[in-house]
Design an enzyme around this catalytic site. Structure first.
Site, PDB file in Angstrom:
ATOM      1  N   SER A 148       0.853  -1.194   0.000  1.00  0.00           N
ATOM      2  CA  SER A 148       0.000   0.000   0.000  1.00  0.00           C
ATOM      3  C   SER A 148       0.886   1.241   0.000  1.00  0.00           C
ATOM      4  O   SER A 148       2.017   1.191   0.511  1.00  0.00           O
ATOM      5  CB  SER A 148      -0.861  -0.004   1.271  1.00  0.00           C
ATOM      6  OG  SER A 148      -1.482   1.253   1.459  1.00  0.00           O
ATOM      7  N   TYR A 161      -1.470  -0.833  10.478  1.00  0.00           N
ATOM      8  CA  TYR A 161      -1.649  -1.260   9.082  1.00  0.00           C
ATOM      9  C   TYR A 161      -0.478  -0.745   8.236  1.00  0.00           C
ATOM     10  O   TYR A 161       0.125  -1.499   7.473  1.00  0.00           O
ATOM     11  CB  TYR A 161      -2.975  -0.733   8.546  1.00  0.00           C
ATOM     12  CG  TYR A 161      -3.191  -0.980   7.075  1.00  0.00           C
ATOM     13  CD1 TYR A 161      -3.478  -2.254   6.600  1.00  0.00           C
ATOM     14  CD2 TYR A 161      -3.114   0.067   6.146  1.00  0.00           C
ATOM     15  CE1 TYR A 161      -3.670  -2.484   5.239  1.00  0.00           C
ATOM     16  CE2 TYR A 161      -3.315  -0.157   4.798  1.00  0.00           C
ATOM     17  CZ  TYR A 161      -3.593  -1.437   4.346  1.00  0.00           C
ATOM     18  OH  TYR A 161      -3.783  -1.659   2.996  1.00  0.00           O
TER      19      TYR A 161
HETATM   20  N1  NAP Z   1      -8.838  -1.129  -0.941  1.00  0.00           N
HETATM   21  C1  NAP Z   1      -7.846  -0.279  -0.694  1.00  0.00           C
HETATM   22  O1  NAP Z   1      -8.050   0.955  -0.575  1.00  0.00           O
HETATM   23  C2  NAP Z   1      -6.430  -0.793  -0.626  1.00  0.00           C
HETATM   24  C3  NAP Z   1      -5.377   0.140  -0.760  1.00  0.00           C
HETATM   25  C4  NAP Z   1      -4.069  -0.302  -0.695  1.00  0.00           C
HETATM   26  C5  NAP Z   1      -3.814  -1.650  -0.496  1.00  0.00           C
HETATM   27  N2  NAP Z   1      -4.846  -2.530  -0.364  1.00  0.00           N
HETATM   28  C6  NAP Z   1      -4.531  -3.941  -0.120  1.00  0.00           C
HETATM   29  O2  NAP Z   1      -5.114  -4.724  -1.139  1.00  0.00           O
HETATM   30  C7  NAP Z   1      -5.303  -6.038  -0.630  1.00  0.00           C
HETATM   31  C8  NAP Z   1      -6.673  -6.527  -1.043  1.00  0.00           C
HETATM   32  O3  NAP Z   1      -7.650  -5.729  -0.430  1.00  0.00           O
HETATM   33  P1  NAP Z   1      -8.989  -5.311  -1.166  1.00  0.00           P
HETATM   34  O4  NAP Z   1      -8.983  -3.846  -1.322  1.00  0.00           O
HETATM   35  O5  NAP Z   1      -9.237  -6.151  -2.337  1.00  0.00           O
HETATM   36  O6  NAP Z   1     -10.050  -5.605   0.007  1.00  0.00           O
HETATM   37  P2  NAP Z   1     -11.050  -6.814   0.248  1.00  0.00           P
HETATM   38  O7  NAP Z   1     -12.040  -6.894  -0.843  1.00  0.00           O
HETATM   39  O8  NAP Z   1     -11.537  -6.623   1.640  1.00  0.00           O
HETATM   40  O9  NAP Z   1     -10.123  -8.103   0.176  1.00  0.00           O
HETATM   41  C9  NAP Z   1      -9.397  -8.596   1.257  1.00  0.00           C
HETATM   42  C10 NAP Z   1      -9.181 -10.064   1.019  1.00  0.00           C
HETATM   43  O10 NAP Z   1      -8.375 -10.583   2.092  1.00  0.00           O
HETATM   44  C11 NAP Z   1      -9.000 -11.746   2.596  1.00  0.00           C
HETATM   45  N3  NAP Z   1      -8.717 -11.897   4.013  1.00  0.00           N
HETATM   46  C12 NAP Z   1      -8.905 -10.991   5.002  1.00  0.00           C
HETATM   47  N4  NAP Z   1      -8.610 -11.530   6.187  1.00  0.00           N
HETATM   48  C13 NAP Z   1      -8.229 -12.815   5.944  1.00  0.00           C
HETATM   49  C14 NAP Z   1      -7.833 -13.889   6.756  1.00  0.00           C
HETATM   50  N5  NAP Z   1      -7.783 -13.775   8.110  1.00  0.00           N
HETATM   51  N6  NAP Z   1      -7.506 -15.066   6.184  1.00  0.00           N
HETATM   52  C15 NAP Z   1      -7.589 -15.216   4.843  1.00  0.00           C
HETATM   53  N7  NAP Z   1      -7.959 -14.225   4.004  1.00  0.00           N
HETATM   54  C16 NAP Z   1      -8.296 -13.045   4.554  1.00  0.00           C
HETATM   55  C17 NAP Z   1     -10.495 -11.519   2.359  1.00  0.00           C
HETATM   56  O11 NAP Z   1     -11.182 -12.766   2.247  1.00  0.00           O
HETATM   57  P3  NAP Z   1     -12.138 -13.398   3.369  1.00  0.00           P
HETATM   58  O12 NAP Z   1     -12.836 -12.299   4.076  1.00  0.00           O
HETATM   59  O13 NAP Z   1     -13.022 -14.292   2.556  1.00  0.00           O
HETATM   60  O14 NAP Z   1     -11.215 -14.169   4.248  1.00  0.00           O
HETATM   61  C18 NAP Z   1     -10.484 -10.848   0.998  1.00  0.00           C
HETATM   62  O15 NAP Z   1     -10.460 -11.793  -0.020  1.00  0.00           O
HETATM   63  C19 NAP Z   1      -5.099  -5.967   0.879  1.00  0.00           C
HETATM   64  O16 NAP Z   1      -3.832  -6.512   1.193  1.00  0.00           O
HETATM   65  C20 NAP Z   1      -5.092  -4.482   1.166  1.00  0.00           C
HETATM   66  O17 NAP Z   1      -4.276  -4.165   2.268  1.00  0.00           O
HETATM   67  C21 NAP Z   1      -6.150  -2.136  -0.424  1.00  0.00           C
END
Ligand code: NAP
Length: 269
Positions: A148, A161
């Site tokens: 991120s 985070y």
């Molecule tokens: N959205 C943003 O603004 C943003 C910005 C920068 C970086 N990111 C990064 O992008 C990545 C993906 O996030 P996203 O934006 O796509 O959000 P998201 O839709 O909430 O996806 C998060 C994923 O992580 C999985 N996850 C969470 N806790 C888990 C656990 N304990 N065990 C296994 N899987 C788990 C969730 O699946 P389940 O709930 O089914 O387990 C889900 O598939 C993350 O690493 C996040 O830090 C996001």
């Protein structure tokens, strides 16, 4: 111990963690479109099963799913064992699962602290440690870590985070260099805010965010391009790059203050 990748009978797969929703789900779709066989990991068993079915039908590939809670220390080994049992060789490891909680550190519950560190750091280190030897042995493979922009400086209101994402960035940089000449690529992706349910789950009201929120498609295209070009770091948008580049010219304290202002995560408290 058999190392996946040493046996010609193994099926090469792309392992995507966090594949049930958001960026991970979209990346799984993109790799499926390139003809990669997949292993999907997240906690939501039904979502993984649905996505696997959809991708098999659309792309004629093999899709496996291994539901797992990456907050549990034993999960990475369980995923590795699943690969052994199903004769899968992980050729590309996409560490996309992530979790957060918008809060000053002082107000975070200990269970949230442990969960965030386990999913965002420990699980990644363990998965890399388990799957990297097979890639190096085959002189072929890759690791993509979804970090991120928040990992490039402390973000007030998202301190833990941002610290876990710094871990991913620095580990990814070192791996990128250590693995030069081995045939294994390592790319670390640093998105700003992305249009998924991530912030909502973290209790971070996105209406307060003072940066544009980019689409998942933009992130996916940047990941594919950056990985193809063997980039050490990938910034999905020009603004992401500009923010990081401009940090060279301002005092660190200013960067930290600005990141807190832009993220506006403390407004929720
Ligand atoms: N959205 C943003 O603004 C943003 C910005 C920068 C970086 N990111 C990064 O992008 C990545 C993906 O996030 P996203 O934006 O796509 O959000 P998201 O839709 O909430 O996806 C998060 C994923 O992580 C999985 N996850 C969470 N806790 C888990 C656990 N304990 N065990 C296994 N899987 C788990 C969730 O699946 P389940 O709930 O089914 O387990 C889900 O598939 C993350 O690493 C996040 O830090 C996001």
């Amino acid at each position: 111990m058999m190392i996946p990748g040493r046996n010609g009978q193994l099926l090469p797969v792309t392992l995507v963690t966090g594949a049930s929703t958001g960026i991970g789900s979209a990346l799984a779709g993109a790799f499926a479109g390139m003809g990669n066989h997949l292993l999907l990991v997240a906690r939501s068993e039904d979502r993984l099963a649905g996505l696997a079915e959809e991708l098999r039908a659309a792309h004629g590939i093999s899709v496996f799913s291994c539901p797992a809670d990456l907050a549990l220390p034993e999960s990475p080994q369980r995923i590795f064992d699943y690969c052994l049992q199903h004769h899968l060789a992980v050729r590309l490891l996409v560490n996309c699962a992530g979790t957060s909680r918008a809060s000053d550190f002082n107000n975070l519950a200990l269970r949230d602290i442990e969960r965030i560190m386990a999913v965002n750091m420990s699980a990644v280190a363990r998965l890399v440690h388990l799957f990297l030897p097979g890639m190096v042995a085959e002189q072929e493979g890759g690791i993509i870590n979804i970090a991120s922009l928040g990992g490039l400086q402390g973000v007030p209101g998202l301190g833990l985070y941002s610290a876990t994402k710094s871990f991913l960035i620095t580990l990814g940089e070192a791996l990128h260099m250590e693995l030069r000449g081995t045939g294994v690529r390592v790319a670390t992706v640093c998105p700003g805010f992305v249009d998924t349910g991530f912030m909502e789950k973290a209790g971070h009201d996105r209406r307060g965010v003072r940066l544009p929120v980019c689409s998942v498609d933009v992130v996916v295209r940047a990941v594919l391009r950056g990985y193809r070009q063997n980039r050490m770091r990938v910034y999905p948008t020009p603004l992401d790059f500009l923010i990081v580049f401009s940090q060279r010219f301002v005092p660190r304290l200013f960067s930290v203050r600005l990141s807190g202002y832009l993220a506006a995560a403390r407004n929720n408290q």
